[in-house]
Write a protein that holds these residues in place. Structure first.
Motif, PDB file in Angstrom:
ATOM      1  N   HIS A 123      -7.550  -1.945   5.991  1.00  0.00           N
ATOM      2  CA  HIS A 123      -6.702  -0.802   6.344  1.00  0.00           C
ATOM      3  C   HIS A 123      -7.337   0.424   5.698  1.00  0.00           C
ATOM      4  O   HIS A 123      -8.093   0.272   4.733  1.00  0.00           O
ATOM      5  N   HIS A 129       0.843  -1.192   0.000  1.00  0.00           N
ATOM      6  CA  HIS A 129       0.000   0.000   0.000  1.00  0.00           C
ATOM      7  C   HIS A 129       0.877   1.239   0.000  1.00  0.00           C
ATOM      8  O   HIS A 129       2.109   1.127   0.024  1.00  0.00           O
ATOM      9  N   HIS A 136       1.055   3.951   2.091  1.00  0.00           N
ATOM     10  CA  HIS A 136       1.495   4.698   3.263  1.00  0.00           C
ATOM     11  C   HIS A 136       3.019   4.825   3.203  1.00  0.00           C
ATOM     12  O   HIS A 136       3.715   3.909   2.772  1.00  0.00           O
ATOM     13  N   ASP A 152      -0.317  -4.133   6.296  1.00  0.00           N
ATOM     14  CA  ASP A 152      -0.986  -3.490   7.433  1.00  0.00           C
ATOM     15  C   ASP A 152      -2.461  -3.849   7.377  1.00  0.00           C
ATOM     16  O   ASP A 152      -3.103  -3.692   6.333  1.00  0.00           O
TER      17      ASP A 152
HETATM   18 ZN   LIG Z   1      -0.350   1.515   6.602  1.00  0.00          ZN
END
Ligand SMILES: [Zn+2]
Length: 267
Positions: A138, A59, A61, A159
């Protein structure tokens, strides 16, 4: 299949580890799972800077992808000329996000270094690995992965909050790398100002529960946040998972050998 933990610090780099990054190797092919902040430095202890064959980003982030901007610089401006394009698998919008992280003028310049492939749930072949991706729980689009090679299976949670998809992906895996970012909120007086928000991360206890439901051979807790008591996180997981269990650490190496061999943490 060999797994090297490059970075296992959760949410931000810690004193002893960069943020998320895992090197998985088989048949001479080197795949990175995530390339979080700080990881490009530690990676060079375990692989040549230009020896990476493919990258999967769970992802977008920052703690899972920000060193992609630095890696773009390295591959593009190497003294002996730009390095060949390598595939980067990530959620929709990965190229734009990484260009923005480095400088918006790079949006059109990133593709010569990386060929971006948009991840969708399902199974694909990347090098010698059969890789199954599925959405987990998430706040932004996030994929967990199951990697199979030579009769062995490695699962990576990315996550996630509690996730049935993670249990499916990890079913019977030899090793589950599972995030354990939170500690249990034990009620008034436990020292936590707020209860853990749902649908964000797992506690050590929940990581153990997912590993037990999936009946994995070994659980390695990762995405360890520097402000947590890691011994407490490990103890939580030991309360819900009775198999082989440990904390990830930068530099740990796991050999997932042929049938009948044990997974051996060599460091
Ligand atoms: Zn994350």
């Amino acid at each position: 299949m060999r797994l090297t933990v490059i970075g296992c610090a959760g949410s931000f780099p810690g004193p002893d580890s960069p943020a998320s990054c895992y090197l998985v190797e088989a048949e001479g092919f080197r795949l990175l799972l995530d390339l979080g902040n700080g990881a490009l430095g530690a990676l060079q202890r375990h692989a040549g800077l230009f020896e990476i064959d493919a990258i999967c980003l769970s992802h977008l982030h920052g703690d899972h992808c920000l060193d992609m901007a630095s890696y773009w610089v390295a591959r593009t401006y190497s003294p002996d000329g730009p390095k060949p394009r390598i595939p980067v698998y990530g959620p929709a919008g990965t190229a734009d996000r990484l260009a923005g992280a480095q400088g918006s003028s790079l949006a059109r310049e990133m593709p010569p270094a990386f060929s971006f492939e948009t991840l969708t749930p399902g199974t694909r072949r990347i090098g010698p690995f059969e890789i199954t991706a599925d959405h987990v729980n998430h706040p932004v689009e996030t994929f967990a992965f199951r990697l199979e090679h030579g009769g062995r299976a490695l699962a990576y949670s990315a996550d996630t909050g509690e996730s049935a998809a993670l249990v499916r992906l990890a079913r019977g895996a030899d090793l589950l790398l599972c995030e354990a970012s939170f500690v249990e909120a034990a009620g008034p007086g436990a020292g936590r100002a707020q209860p853990n928000p749902p649908d964000l991360h797992l506690t050590g206890r929940q990581a153990g529960q997912h590993a037990a439901r999936a009946e994995v051979g070994e659980l390695v807790l990762t995405h360890l946040v520097a402000w947590n008591d890691q011994a407490g996180v490990l103890a939580e997981a030991a309360g819900t998972f009775s198999g082989r269990l440990s904390l990830a650490a930068s530099g740990r190496i796991f050999n997932l050998g042929g049938p009948g061999e044990d997974i051996q943490p060599t460091r």
